[in-house]
Design an enzyme around this catalytic site. Structure first.
Site, short mmCIF file in Angstrom:
data_model
loop_
_atom_site.label_atom_id
_atom_site.label_comp_id
_atom_site.label_asym_id
_atom_site.label_seq_id
_atom_site.Cartn_x
_atom_site.Cartn_y
_atom_site.Cartn_z
N CYS A 57 0.81 -1.12 -0.07
CA CYS A 57 -0.07 0.08 0.10
C CYS A 57 0.78 1.32 -0.06
O CYS A 57 0.51 2.24 -0.17
CB CYS A 57 -0.79 -0.15 1.08
SG CYS A 57 -1.99 -1.74 1.36
N HIS A 87 -2.85 7.52 6.47
CA HIS A 87 -3.20 6.22 6.00
C HIS A 87 -4.57 5.77 6.40
O HIS A 87 -5.20 5.42 5.65
CB HIS A 87 -1.85 5.33 6.41
CG HIS A 87 -2.34 3.97 5.71
ND1 HIS A 87 -1.83 4.00 4.14
CD2 HIS A 87 -2.32 2.66 6.04
CE1 HIS A 87 -2.02 2.70 3.87
NE2 HIS A 87 -2.10 1.93 4.88
N GLU A 92 -1.48 4.99 14.09
CA GLU A 92 -1.21 6.26 13.33
C GLU A 92 -1.42 7.29 14.27
O GLU A 92 -0.41 8.15 14.18
CB GLU A 92 -1.95 5.98 11.92
CG GLU A 92 -1.23 7.18 11.15
CD GLU A 92 -2.08 7.29 9.66
OE1 GLU A 92 -1.60 8.05 8.85
OE2 GLU A 92 -3.04 6.32 9.66
N LYS A 94 -9.83 7.85 2.58
CA LYS A 94 -10.30 6.42 2.40
C LYS A 94 -11.76 6.02 3.02
O LYS A 94 -12.32 5.20 2.51
CB LYS A 94 -9.32 5.38 3.29
CG LYS A 94 -8.05 5.29 2.50
CD LYS A 94 -7.32 4.05 3.14
CE LYS A 94 -5.89 3.93 2.60
NZ LYS A 94 -5.00 5.05 2.76
N HIS A 151 -9.76 1.67 0.14
CA HIS A 151 -8.37 1.40 -0.02
C HIS A 151 -7.95 1.05 -1.11
O HIS A 151 -8.25 -0.38 -1.66
CB HIS A 151 -8.22 0.66 1.04
CG HIS A 151 -6.57 0.60 1.64
ND1 HIS A 151 -5.65 1.38 0.84
CD2 HIS A 151 -5.78 -0.03 2.60
CE1 HIS A 151 -4.18 1.05 1.20
NE2 HIS A 151 -4.51 0.15 2.30
N PHE A 196 1.92 -3.63 3.84
CA PHE A 196 2.22 -4.64 4.60
C PHE A 196 3.77 -4.96 4.29
O PHE A 196 4.32 -4.60 3.10
CB PHE A 196 1.53 -5.95 3.75
CG PHE A 196 0.11 -6.06 4.20
CD1 PHE A 196 -0.28 -5.42 5.34
CD2 PHE A 196 -0.73 -6.93 3.65
CE1 PHE A 196 -1.74 -5.27 5.75
CE2 PHE A 196 -2.12 -7.22 4.22
CZ PHE A 196 -2.71 -6.26 5.18
#
Length: 423
Positions: free
Chosen positions: A175, A315, A325, A346, A351, A410
């Site tokens: 991502c 994010h 975060e 998002k 996403h 990831f």
């Protein structure tokens, strides 16, 4: 040609002169931006495959009313996976908005490059061709299978279509892919390896295997009866992300090159911070130290401190990682974290995985240009660990000098881009 890595040379400033976007909330930049400001969700029931009740998640944020034949001939449609179609459409809009005439000979094509990221590549093509092999044998697999599937094909096709012969490759970091593409493209220009870069990312992963895999990880929302309200970043009842798709592209350019050709300058990319968590294959460390490091490095790259940050496009995936975060933002910004807006687009787009970073960088550019901050929709209740200003109440008007855009992937990949308003 001048190389800015020569002794005594100074790094060049890098500006944005073009943008293009195709997203779950609009098939071009203006439509997407208007939808974000309106708080419009792109969520719906999945239509690209038969999402039966065997799939725990049956909702997504799909690109809507997209007919590839509006952009490509029939042969190209057969030979381009959806990721490539999206990428070319976004790049075409970005190049048109930059008023770059790539075919006139007025620019040096060897100093114009393309960096385009994708987290997964042409997964729909992979699934289709694998099924064909099992059912009909290996001889029936398309000769275009490999070039349709590989994640770097978008960068290659953009380069071929517009004759751009400078640096050309793909970034693949889950991502964080398209955020890495933007940051690396900035560095190619900053240090003299290119004058212009088309940078961004594309993703099209609304497929059975992708949904099965992410659902098995318990990563996706299962609010199948509420597709427009399922993506709930920073809300206490968030239960997973909603898959999105689309592509975005930026035209990045050396400041002196842009000024020499009279280009409109939209914003300046002033900072790029990257790090690794070195912690877990999917989960961030509890204190978000990798995210902290990326944000601090971006600010060091700018040559400023937290007091000059006015907005963060987080994010913000609508997972438990939202709290991590938030913790990282507070660790880096201190009390300033409570004075700024931390938003998650998002909540509306879902996403976009490898294309998320460029979509959110474009949103950040629009924020510094207009002073209008899109809302974070679908807030249902406060989480005591998520206690910042997330624009839950609607569009916020702020004078934003510097915006940060966070992207985490990831594998523990962290990117923070710093965008400054062009004065």
């Amino acid at each position: 040609m001048l190389k800015w890595t020569q002794a005594g040379a100074s790094p060049r400033r890098v500006v944005v002169t073009g943008m293009g976007l195709i997203s779950p909330v609009g098939n071009n930049l203006q439509e997407s931006w208007d939808s974000l400001l309106a708080g419009k969700s792109g969520g719906s029931q999945v239509t690209q495959f038969e999402a039966t009740e065997e799939f725990p998640c049956r909702i997504g944020c799909e690109v809507k009313n997209f007919d590839p034949l509006d952009h490509f001939d029939k042969r190209e449609v057969r030979r381009h996976d959806r990721i490539a179609q999206f990428a070319i459409v976004a790049a075409a809009e970005a190049l048109a908005s930059s008023r770059l005439d790539t075919g006139s000979g007025s620019i040096d094509a060897e100093r114009c490059g393309v960096l385009f990221g994708s987290g997964i590549g042409g997964i729909a093509t992979f699934e289709e061709q694998h099924k064909k092999m099992l059912e009909k044998g290996p001889g029936r697999v398309s000769p275009f299978f490999i070039p349709m599937f590989i994640p770097d094909i978008a960068a290659g096709l953009i380069s071929i279509r517009w004759g751009l012969r400078g640096p050309n490759y793909a970034t693949v970091s889950a991502c964080a892919s398209s955020a890495h593409a933007i940051g690396n493209a900035m560095r190619h220009i900053r240090y003299g390896e290119a004058d212009i870069m088309v940078a961004g990312g594309s993703e099209a992963t609304i497929t059975p295997m992708t949904y099965a895999g992410f659902s098995s990880m318990k990563a996706m929302s299962t609010r199948n009866d509420d597709p427009t309200g399922a993506s709930r970043p920073f809300s206490s009842d968030r239960d997973g992300f909603v898959m999105g798709e689309g592509a975005g592209a930026l035209v990045l350019e050396a400041l002196e090159h842009a000024e020499a050709r009279g280009a409109e300058i939209l914003a300046e990319v002033v900072g790029y911070g990257i790090s690794a968590d070195a912690f877990h294959i999917t989960a961030p460390p509890p204190d978000g130290y990798g995210a902290q490091q990326a944000m601090r490095t971006a600010l060091e790259d700018v040559g400023t401190d937290a007091s000059n940050v006015d907005y963060i496009n987080a994010h913000g995936t609508s997972t438990m990682a939202d709290a991590v975060e938030t913790k990282a933002i507070k660790a880096v910004l201190g009390d300033r974290a409570y004075e700024i807006v931390v938003g998650s687009t998002k909540s509306m787009t879902g996403h976009l995985l490898g294309a998320a970073g460029v979509l959110e960088a474009i949103a950040s550019i629009q924020v510094v240009r207009t002073g209008r901050i899109p809302p974070t929709i679908n807030f249902q209740g406060p989480d005591e660990e998520c206690d910042l200003e997330y624009a839950h109440g609607g569009v916020m008007q702020r004078d934003v000098e510097i915006a940060l855009s966070n992207s985490f992937g990831f594998g523990g990949h962290n990117v923070c881009l710093a965008i400054r308003r062009w004065n």
